[in-house]
Design an enzyme around this catalytic site. Structure first.
Site, PDB file in Angstrom:
ATOM      1  N   ARG A   1      -7.045  -4.052  -5.962  1.00 58.72           N
ATOM      2  CA  ARG A   1      -6.111  -4.675  -6.909  1.00 58.72           C
ATOM      3  C   ARG A   1      -6.633  -6.002  -7.448  1.00 58.72           C
ATOM      4  NH1 ARG A   1      -3.079  -2.482  -2.803  1.00 58.72           N
ATOM      5  NH2 ARG A   1      -2.841  -4.538  -1.871  1.00 58.72           N
TER       6      ARG A   1
ATOM      7  N   GLU B   1      -3.244  -6.730   9.005  1.00 59.41           N
ATOM      8  CA  GLU B   1      -1.974  -6.742   9.719  1.00 59.41           C
ATOM      9  C   GLU B   1      -1.566  -5.341  10.149  1.00 59.41           C
ATOM     10  OE1 GLU B   1      -1.218  -7.623   5.292  1.00 59.41           O
ATOM     11  OE2 GLU B   1      -2.620  -8.211   6.818  1.00 59.41           O
TER      12      GLU B   1
END
Length: 175
Positions: free
Chosen positions: A58, A95
């Site tokens: 992105r 994460e």
């Protein structure tokens, strides 16, 4: 323009407990996308650098447009095994898993000053890995510019504490 209203929030994606901030709703709106690029470009003009890097995938959307406007070389920091020539690699923790990013060895020259652009900073793990990749390649990180900062996950603060300059356009909680 309030860019926040163009970000869609998707709970439990890519796994339970993650609140995903989706930029596809921002980039599909020509005015919001244009404003985002303008804001990144204006902030970037205040930073001294000679190359722009972006983190797959992105980050490419924003960095390539800014690179074009500012007439600066664009470097892709890609996922493992996506670049065909010799690479530098960094493994890091996400994460929600582990990952590796790579850069072509010939993309960054000694003492290049590199601006890193990405869509979002959460814990800062990917961004820190990108910085290390720039540094092992011989370059210096001029600054980071993120569209979104998930402020309660402390990624922006973690990068700042490690001596990196950080710019964010908008902020959201991460949960």
């Amino acid at each position: 323009m309030d860019l926040k209203k163009y970000i869609r929030s998707i709970p439990d994606y890519p796994k339970k407990g993650i609140l995903f901030r989706d930029i596809t709703t921002l980039i599909k709106n020509e005015k919001a996308f244009s404003e985002t690029i303008n804001q990144i470009t204006e902030r970037s003009k205040k930073i001294k650098f000679n190359k722009i890097a972006a983190i797959e995938s992105r980050g490419f959307v924003f960095a390539s447009a800014v690179s074009y406007i500012l007439k600066k070389p664009f470097i892709m920091l890609r996922k493992k095994n996506k670049l065909p020539a010799e690479v530098h690699s960094i493994d890091f923790e996400l994460e929600y898993g582990k990952a590796t990013i790579e850069v072509h060895k010939d993309s960054i020259e000694k003492n290049d000053s590199v601006l890193i652009i990405d869509d979002l900073v959460a814990t800062g793990g990917t961004a820190e890995a990108a910085a290390k990749l720039i540094e092992i390649s011989g370059g210096n990180v001029a600054s980071f510019v993120f569209v979104i900062n998930l402020f309660d996950l402390n990624g922006s603060d973690n990068l700042t504490k490690k001596g990196y300059k950080v710019e964010n356009l908008i902020e959201f909680p991460g949960h």
